[in-house]
Structures are given as structure tokens and as C-alpha cells.
Design an enzyme around this catalytic site. Structure first.
Site, PDB file in Angstrom:
ATOM      1  N   GLU A   1     -49.970  14.101 -11.396  1.00 36.67           N
ATOM      2  CA  GLU A   1     -48.569  13.689 -11.306  1.00 36.67           C
ATOM      3  C   GLU A   1     -48.430  12.179 -11.486  1.00 36.67           C
ATOM      4  OE1 GLU A   1     -46.261  16.967  -8.566  1.00 36.67           O
ATOM      5  OE2 GLU A   1     -47.202  15.270  -7.556  1.00 36.67           O
TER       6      GLU A   1
ATOM      7  N   ASP B   1     -43.833  13.265 -10.332  1.00 40.60           N
ATOM      8  CA  ASP B   1     -43.327  14.510  -9.767  1.00 40.60           C
ATOM      9  C   ASP B   1     -41.896  14.777 -10.249  1.00 40.60           C
ATOM     10  OD1 ASP B   1     -43.305  16.781  -7.914  1.00 40.60           O
ATOM     11  OD2 ASP B   1     -41.965  15.573  -6.704  1.00 40.60           O
TER      12      ASP B   1
END
Length: 232
Positions: free
Chosen positions: A123, A55
Site C-alpha cells: 500500500e 490505501d
């Protein structure tokens, strides 16, 4: 014993071929990629740390792209643009297009369409690439698979604002309907997402749709879009 070894090597070879086709290089540490596609519900591991790392890397790459594309833009515009480029809905679609769902390990009781499941795995994969091969490899992967538009296409996409929440509220005003966005809870465990906020749209007091997002704003946009589709 020999047959078991052959089966194991065949499985490893298939995995290496899959990752090479996706990444453009052979993984140095295959266990990182296995971890990235292991959801905590499977009881076989947990990809949350890699998701956290991915992320951050994804956010940095996107922020760099935006700052170069809009050198004079305000922080507010850049924040909204970044949220649009890496929305959970978009990441879910990318993950599915890359066929990550075929390799994702999940528990037997998890819902097949659990909100954000595939986007979180994507992610985590970015985090695995960064940990295994460095920033440039992760950036190349993001540019090839996540942010695939050229400069002009990207500008058109970002500057064409679609505010689903406003559209839904306007729909309610035209029809004299009371539209409410009800915040149910954060840490939406039913969706198996540590970061999600869960909202419900109610029309004249009747529940119509629910959706989760990584921020309250994103969740409201997603549930508004979902509601508009149902109303059509």
C-alpha cells in the site's frame, strides 16, 4: 573514496533497474520508494503516511472497477467485494510475489512473518507511485499487479463467496464443540500494524489460532480460515 562512490552508484543502478522492471518507468523521486519500503521498526524512517495514501488510492481504483463491473449492485455488495479484492492476505501475497520483502527495511526485533507487514508495504508503494507519477501510473500498477484477473475471472472470484467463519461454526455444531471468536485488542502492536484488530479462536475454551485484520470482520475471516487449516 573512489571505491565507495562506485559502490554507491552500483547500488543506485540496481535500485533503478528493480523499480523500472516493476513499474515500467524510472522513478522521478527515488526517495519516495525508499520511504515506502522503510518500516517504522527500522528506526530509519516511516512508511505510514505513504501507506495511508496508498490505501486511499487502492480503494478508489478498486471501487471504480467494481462500479463499472456491477452498475446495479447494492452498496453492501460493493463493500464486501472491495474487501475481498484487497484483503490483507491477498496484498501480502502480491507483495511477496513482487519481491518487496527483499528490499523492505525492518527492525531486528520484528517477527519475520509479522501479520500484514508486506501488505502494508505494498500500500505504501502505491502511495509512492501516486505521489511520484500520478493517478494513472498508480492505477496501471494496481491493474497489472494487484487486480490481475480479467472481467470474467473477477466476477467468478467475487461471486464465489467463501465464509470461513460460518464454516468453522458449522464444524463446531456438527462435533458439539463450542467455537468462540474472542476479540483481544485493536491497534495490534505485536503485528506492527496501526489499523489491525486481533482475534483469537477458542474451541471449548482452548486457544487454537490468532490473526489480525484491518476490520473486525476481516480479522474473524482470517483467523477462521487459519483455524480450519489447522483442524484439517
Amino acid at each position: 573514496m573512489i571505491n565507495k562512490l562506485r559502490l554507491l552508484f552500483a547500488k543506485q543502478e540496481k535500485l533503478y533497474s528493480f523499480w523500472y522492471g516493476l513499474l515500467g518507468f524510472y522513478p522521478n523521486n527515488l526517495s519516495l520508494y525508499d520511504q515506502a519500503l522503510t518500516h517504522r521498526s527500522s528506526k530509519q524512517g516511516n512508511n505510514e503516511r505513504l501507506e495511508y495514501l496508498g490505501d486511499a488510492v487502492l480503494g478508489l481504483v478498486v471501487a471504480d472497477i467494481l462500479c463499472r463491473l456491477y452498475p446495479s449492485a447494492s452498496e453492501g455488495f460493493l463493500t464486501r467485494a472491495r474487501a475481498k479484492m484487497v484483503s490483507r492476505e491477498h496484498l501480502n501475497k502480491v507483495a511477496y510475489r513482487l519481491q518487496l520483502h527483499q528490499y523492505l527495511k525492518v527492525g531486528v526485533n520484528i517477527r519475520e512473518n509479522a501479520d500484514n507487514l508486506y501488505g502494508n508495504a505494498l500500500e505504501a508503494l502505491v502511495g509512492a507511485i501516486y505521489a511520484d507519477a500520478g493517478y494513472q501510473a498508480a492505477e496501471r500498477f494496481i491493474r497489472q499487479h494487484v487486480i490481475t484477473k480479467d472481467e470474467q475471472q473477477l466476477k467468478h472470484f467475487l461471486e464465489k463467496e467463501i465464509d470461513f467463519k460460518s464454516r468453522l461454526l458449522e464444524w463446531g455444531q456438527r462435533r458439539h464443540k463450542k467455537v468462540e471468536f474472542v476479540f483481544l485488542r485493536d491497534n495490534y502492536e505485536a503485528a506492527h500494524d496501526r489499523h489491525a484488530f486481533l482475534f483469537e479462536v477458542q474451541i471449548d475454551g482452548e486457544a487454537v489460532a490468532q490473526a489480525a485484520g484491518k476490520t473486525k470482520l476481516e480479522a474473524q475471516q482470517i483467523v477462521a480460515k487459519k483455524t480450519l487449516r489447522l483442524l484439517k
